[in-house]
Design an enzyme around this catalytic site. Structure first.
Site, PDB file in Angstrom:
ATOM      1  N   ASP A 166      82.166  30.598 131.982  1.00 43.66           N
ATOM      2  CA  ASP A 166      81.421  30.358 133.221  1.00 43.66           C
ATOM      3  C   ASP A 166      82.292  29.906 134.387  1.00 43.66           C
ATOM      4  O   ASP A 166      81.865  29.110 135.238  1.00 43.66           O
ATOM      5  CB  ASP A 166      80.286  29.334 132.981  1.00 43.66           C
ATOM      6  CG  ASP A 166      79.399  29.753 131.831  1.00 43.66           C
ATOM      7  OD1 ASP A 166      79.195  30.971 131.672  1.00 43.66           O
ATOM      8  OD2 ASP A 166      78.929  28.865 131.090  1.00 43.66           O
ATOM      9  N   LYS A 218      84.050  34.465 136.450  1.00 41.61           N
ATOM     10  CA  LYS A 218      84.734  35.739 136.186  1.00 41.61           C
ATOM     11  C   LYS A 218      83.941  36.916 136.746  1.00 41.61           C
ATOM     12  O   LYS A 218      84.510  37.868 137.269  1.00 41.61           O
ATOM     13  CB  LYS A 218      84.897  35.953 134.667  1.00 41.61           C
ATOM     14  CG  LYS A 218      85.688  34.877 133.975  1.00 41.61           C
ATOM     15  CD  LYS A 218      85.684  35.061 132.463  1.00 41.61           C
ATOM     16  CE  LYS A 218      84.346  34.867 131.803  1.00 41.61           C
ATOM     17  NZ  LYS A 218      83.829  33.476 131.814  1.00 41.61           N
ATOM     18  N   GLY A 245      77.240  35.678 130.337  1.00 43.86           N
ATOM     19  CA  GLY A 245      76.315  35.705 131.469  1.00 43.86           C
ATOM     20  C   GLY A 245      77.162  35.656 132.721  1.00 43.86           C
ATOM     21  O   GLY A 245      77.753  34.628 133.034  1.00 43.86           O
ATOM     22  N   HIS A 246      77.286  36.777 133.395  1.00 43.72           N
ATOM     23  CA  HIS A 246      78.176  36.884 134.560  1.00 43.72           C
ATOM     24  C   HIS A 246      77.333  37.085 135.815  1.00 43.72           C
ATOM     25  O   HIS A 246      76.649  38.094 135.957  1.00 43.72           O
ATOM     26  CB  HIS A 246      79.158  38.047 134.365  1.00 43.72           C
ATOM     27  CG  HIS A 246      80.066  37.845 133.191  1.00 43.72           C
ATOM     28  ND1 HIS A 246      80.886  38.827 132.700  1.00 43.72           N
ATOM     29  CD2 HIS A 246      80.286  36.756 132.414  1.00 43.72           C
ATOM     30  CE1 HIS A 246      81.566  38.345 131.663  1.00 43.72           C
ATOM     31  NE2 HIS A 246      81.214  37.102 131.469  1.00 43.72           N
ATOM     32  N   GLN A 283      83.572  35.006 128.037  1.00 43.90           N
ATOM     33  CA  GLN A 283      83.950  33.707 127.459  1.00 43.90           C
ATOM     34  C   GLN A 283      85.301  33.252 128.037  1.00 43.90           C
ATOM     35  O   GLN A 283      85.604  33.592 129.169  1.00 43.90           O
ATOM     36  CB  GLN A 283      83.976  33.772 125.908  1.00 43.90           C
ATOM     37  CG  GLN A 283      82.604  33.957 125.279  1.00 43.90           C
ATOM     38  CD  GLN A 283      82.124  35.378 125.260  1.00 43.90           C
ATOM     39  OE1 GLN A 283      82.825  36.268 124.822  1.00 43.90           O
ATOM     40  NE2 GLN A 283      80.925  35.631 125.739  1.00 43.90           N
ATOM     41  N   THR A 291      83.768  31.029 120.118  1.00 45.48           N
ATOM     42  CA  THR A 291      83.057  32.274 119.883  1.00 45.48           C
ATOM     43  C   THR A 291      83.857  33.071 118.850  1.00 45.48           C
ATOM     44  O   THR A 291      84.900  32.599 118.368  1.00 45.48           O
ATOM     45  CB  THR A 291      82.820  33.037 121.199  1.00 45.48           C
ATOM     46  OG1 THR A 291      81.895  34.106 120.948  1.00 45.48           O
ATOM     47  CG2 THR A 291      84.108  33.594 121.798  1.00 45.48           C
ATOM     48  N   PRO A 350      71.534  23.287 130.262  1.00 46.53           N
ATOM     49  CA  PRO A 350      72.384  22.576 131.227  1.00 46.53           C
ATOM     50  C   PRO A 350      73.819  22.563 130.706  1.00 46.53           C
ATOM     51  O   PRO A 350      74.043  22.359 129.515  1.00 46.53           O
ATOM     52  CB  PRO A 350      71.818  21.148 131.245  1.00 46.53           C
ATOM     53  CG  PRO A 350      70.721  21.101 130.258  1.00 46.53           C
ATOM     54  CD  PRO A 350      70.520  22.443 129.640  1.00 46.53           C
ATOM     55  N   LYS A 405      84.839  27.459 142.907  1.00 47.56           N
ATOM     56  CA  LYS A 405      83.932  26.322 143.131  1.00 47.56           C
ATOM     57  C   LYS A 405      84.580  25.135 143.826  1.00 47.56           C
ATOM     58  O   LYS A 405      84.169  23.987 143.629  1.00 47.56           O
ATOM     59  CB  LYS A 405      83.288  25.917 141.805  1.00 47.56           C
ATOM     60  CG  LYS A 405      82.525  27.091 141.159  1.00 47.56           C
ATOM     61  CD  LYS A 405      81.541  26.654 140.125  1.00 47.56           C
ATOM     62  CE  LYS A 405      80.162  27.127 140.433  1.00 47.56           C
ATOM     63  NZ  LYS A 405      79.175  26.933 139.403  1.00 47.56           N
TER      64      LYS A 405
HETATM   65  P1  GDP Z   1      81.173  33.730 134.484  1.00 45.90           P
HETATM   66  O1  GDP Z   1      80.486  33.680 133.158  1.00 45.90           O
HETATM   67  O2  GDP Z   1      82.604  33.309 134.394  1.00 45.90           O
HETATM   68  O3  GDP Z   1      81.012  35.038 135.189  1.00 45.90           O
HETATM   69  O4  GDP Z   1      80.458  32.631 135.392  1.00 45.90           O
HETATM   70  P2  GDP Z   1      78.861  32.390 135.535  1.00 45.90           P
HETATM   71  O5  GDP Z   1      78.305  33.458 136.382  1.00 45.90           O
HETATM   72  O6  GDP Z   1      78.259  32.143 134.222  1.00 45.90           O
HETATM   73  O7  GDP Z   1      78.869  30.985 136.252  1.00 45.90           O
HETATM   74  C1  GDP Z   1      79.494  30.800 137.478  1.00 45.90           C
HETATM   75  C2  GDP Z   1      78.430  30.334 138.499  1.00 45.90           C
HETATM   76  O8  GDP Z   1      79.057  29.830 139.648  1.00 45.90           O
HETATM   77  C3  GDP Z   1      77.552  31.467 138.979  1.00 45.90           C
HETATM   78  O9  GDP Z   1      76.273  30.965 139.244  1.00 45.90           O
HETATM   79  C4  GDP Z   1      78.226  31.917 140.267  1.00 45.90           C
HETATM   80  O10 GDP Z   1      77.322  32.496 141.182  1.00 45.90           O
HETATM   81  C5  GDP Z   1      78.741  30.617 140.786  1.00 45.90           C
HETATM   82  N1  GDP Z   1      79.980  30.674 141.572  1.00 45.90           N
HETATM   83  C6  GDP Z   1      81.072  31.463 141.391  1.00 45.90           C
HETATM   84  N2  GDP Z   1      82.051  31.114 142.250  1.00 45.90           N
HETATM   85  C7  GDP Z   1      81.566  30.081 142.989  1.00 45.90           C
HETATM   86  C8  GDP Z   1      82.112  29.264 144.016  1.00 45.90           C
HETATM   87  O11 GDP Z   1      83.259  29.387 144.425  1.00 45.90           O
HETATM   88  N3  GDP Z   1      81.312  28.274 144.514  1.00 45.90           N
HETATM   89  C9  GDP Z   1      80.052  28.071 144.067  1.00 45.90           C
HETATM   90  N4  GDP Z   1      79.345  27.094 144.611  1.00 45.90           N
HETATM   91  N5  GDP Z   1      79.504  28.824 143.101  1.00 45.90           N
HETATM   92  C10 GDP Z   1      80.260  29.800 142.558  1.00 45.90           C
HETATM   93  P1  IMO Z   2      80.696  33.782 129.818  1.00 44.12           P
HETATM   94  O1  IMO Z   2      81.280  35.164 129.640  1.00 44.12           O
HETATM   95  C1  IMO Z   2      80.012  29.835 128.180  1.00 44.12           C
HETATM   96  C2  IMO Z   2      79.657  29.526 123.840  1.00 44.12           C
HETATM   97  C3  IMO Z   2      78.323  29.118 123.242  1.00 44.12           C
HETATM   98  C4  IMO Z   2      78.813  28.385 122.005  1.00 44.12           C
HETATM   99  C5  IMO Z   2      80.005  29.223 121.563  1.00 44.12           C
HETATM  100  C6  IMO Z   2      79.688  30.242 120.482  1.00 44.12           C
HETATM  101  O2  IMO Z   2      79.454  33.760 130.618  1.00 44.12           O
HETATM  102  O3  IMO Z   2      81.737  32.819 130.268  1.00 44.12           O
HETATM  103  P2  IMO Z   2      78.423  32.589 120.526  1.00 44.12           P
HETATM  104  O4  IMO Z   2      77.011  32.919 120.907  1.00 44.12           O
HETATM  105  O5  IMO Z   2      79.446  33.303 121.301  1.00 44.12           O
HETATM  106  O6  IMO Z   2      78.657  32.696 119.048  1.00 44.12           O
HETATM  107  O7  IMO Z   2      78.543  31.001 120.863  1.00 44.12           O
HETATM  108  O8  IMO Z   2      80.469  29.880 122.721  1.00 44.12           O
HETATM  109  N1  IMO Z   2      79.605  30.708 124.738  1.00 44.12           N
HETATM  110  C7  IMO Z   2      79.756  30.632 126.053  1.00 44.12           C
HETATM  111  N2  IMO Z   2      79.871  29.557 126.873  1.00 44.12           N
HETATM  112  N3  IMO Z   2      80.085  31.072 128.690  1.00 44.12           N
HETATM  113  C8  IMO Z   2      80.002  32.155 127.877  1.00 44.12           C
HETATM  114  O9  IMO Z   2      80.217  33.406 128.330  1.00 44.12           O
HETATM  115  C9  IMO Z   2      79.779  31.964 126.500  1.00 44.12           C
HETATM  116  N4  IMO Z   2      79.619  32.785 125.450  1.00 44.12           N
HETATM  117  C10 IMO Z   2      79.533  32.003 124.370  1.00 44.12           C
HETATM  118  O10 IMO Z   2      77.605  28.292 124.119  1.00 44.12           O
HETATM  119  O11 IMO Z   2      79.301  27.116 122.368  1.00 44.12           O
HETATM  120 MG    MG Z   3      78.790  32.844 132.306  1.00 42.13          MG
END
Ligand code: GDP
Ligand code: IMO
Ligand code: MG
Length: 428
Positions: free
Chosen positions: A13, A16, A40-41, A223, A238, A303, A330
């Protein structure tokens, strides 16, 4: 030849998806190489929000092809659902393909993942319950079902029968739950194969040809390194290799073809699920980071745990990945925090000071981070588009990270939207 790899350096998260979306506008290929719909991207395109799980985050902007390569584990139902969501928003999906070699997440994988997580007295990893671990287990045990198998009725029937024999005995005898009937899933997965057959292709030859032809290819990690099956906080990880090394086996391209290794890190740390987290903040400040940074899981809605930036783990992650370009995200979330802490060392339980990451997950719970303190800034920086527009203390924070890791930050993200970036060097 220009290849780019985007990987996460913390516990997932990091943003990416956003970075991949931005870079995909100039890519001929965007390729997922590991993980599955546990990812979840999030991508914001204007007012529109997209959360991509299995589809490469290039799907919105990439003028070329989006590939789900052999190293990914594919839940075909989740795939079709995501495709229809994108199409409903009027976007094209005819450029999305899946490797014939990719393994299929079957309903019994999801059940096994769920039963294990719900088992009393078990080791709860806090997985996403998407069946990721059990699917990779079957791949390694050489009993997995691959996308290509969905196109062959005899092979599919035999594989499902063999798998159900063992899985059902586990469900019924160990977990005391009902088993799965062969007919329940055989027909359904055969039909899925027919629906998807135009997208199931060999991907490794095409990708290698594209590298040879000098195309722009972007590999998108899911991840992150601290969740890596080998180098993360095992067993709280993972079941794949979300490292740059994972690209080679996960997409069938040689190490010599990888050039720009882009590591993405947040300016603080988050983690979803269980496992050690040395710089975790269980206080008001941690709550503030969660609120301001909107730190709720994009896949499960849980959360996210929050805490200070941890340079000890980040150095481990950049070392294993060989990162040569850093992205930090961020930075805007830290505005208004008067004093910022960054962990640069750990104190072990016997009082030793170390600056490297440990393989002992159990010991890590008792390690204390040693912090450097930097002055914060109050300004809203979400409108900054050049490095010079940043307050001095924000620049000092970035330069502290660069000095510690010995790697340049090439892009600073200051908001979730596509355009909210400070690009210090054009990579493309
Ligand atoms: P990923 O799994 O690495 O693609 O990241 P996620 O999408 O799960 O979580 C990143 C969250 O931060 C998302 O809700 C993005 O929209 C948000 N985000 C990404 N870059 C920034 C940033 O520079 N500032 C803020 N405030 N939010 C950001
Ligand atoms: P992105 O690509 C954050 C975490 C789960 C758990 C562990 C194993 O959005 O960054 P799994 O279902 O893969 O067997 O769970 O890895 N996890 C993540 N945490 N971002 C993810 O993907 C994740 N994918 C798995 O919460 O701790
Ligand atoms: Mg994510």
């Amino acid at each position: 030849m220009a290849t780019y790899v985007v990987v996460g350096l913390q516990y997932g998260d990091e943003g990416k998806g956003k970075i991949t979306d931005v870079l995909s506008a100039k890519s001929d290929y965007v390729v997922r190489f590991q993980g599955g719909d546990n990812a979840g991207h999030t991508v914001y395109a204007g007012e529109e929000k997209f959360v991509l799980h299995l589809l490469p985050s290039g799907v919105l902007q990439c003028p070329g092809k989006c590939i789900i390569a052999n190293g990914v584990v594919v839940n075909p139902k989740a795939f079709m659902h995501e495709i229809s969501q994108i199409e409903e928003k009027g976007m094209r999906t005819d450029h999305v393909f899946i490797s014939r070699r990719a393994h299929v997440i079957m309903p019994y994988h999801i059940l096994l993942d769920t039963y294990r997580e719900e088992e009393e007295g078990g080791t709860q990893i806090g997985t996403t319950k998407k069946g990721i671990g059990p699917c990779y287990e079957d791949k390694i045990a050489r009993v997995g079902i691959r996308m290509v198998d969905l196109l062959n009725p005899e092979v599919l029937a035999e594989k499902i029968r063999k798998n159900l024999k063992i899985k059902n005995s586990l469900f019924e005898k160990y977990f005391e739950k009902p088993g799965i009937e062969f007919e329940e899933i055989y027909k359904e997965f055969l039909e899925i194969g027919q629906k998807l057959k135009h997208r199931i292709v060999d991907t490794e030859v095409e990708l290698n040809q594209a590298i040879h032809d000098g195309k722009n290819i972007l590999f998108e990690g899911a991840q992150a390194l601290m969740l890596d099956i080998d180098f993360g906080t095992y067993p709280y990880v993972t079941s794949s290799s979300p490292s740059t090394g994972g690209v080679c086996t996960g997409a069938g391209v040689p190490p010599t073809s990888l050039q720009n290794l882009i590591g993405v890190a947040k300016v603080y740390t988050t983690r979803v699920g269980n496992g050690p987290f040395p710089t975790e903040l269980n206080d008001e400040l941690g709550e503030k980071m969660r609120k301001v940074g909107q730190e709720f899981g994009a896949t499960t809605g849980r959360p996210r745990r929050t805490g200070w930036l941890d340079l000890v783990s980040l150095k481990h992650a950049t070392m294993i990945n060989g990162i040569n370009n850093l992205v930090i995200t961020k930075l805007d979330v830290l505005s208004g925090i008067s004093s910022l802490k960054i962990a640069t060392k750990y104190k072990t339980e016997d009082g030793k000071i170390i600056d490297y990451f440990t393989s002992s997950t159990t010991k890590l719970y008792n390690y204390e981070p040693i912090y450097e303190e930097l002055e914060g800034w109050d300004e809203d920086i979400s409108h900054a588009r050049t490095y010079d527009e940043l307050p001095n203390n924000a620049k000092k924070y970035i330069e502290f990270i660069e000095d510690y890791l010995g790697i340049n930050v090439y892009l600073v993200s200051v908001g979730p939207e596509r355009s909210q970036n400070i690009i210090r060097k054009e990579l493309f």
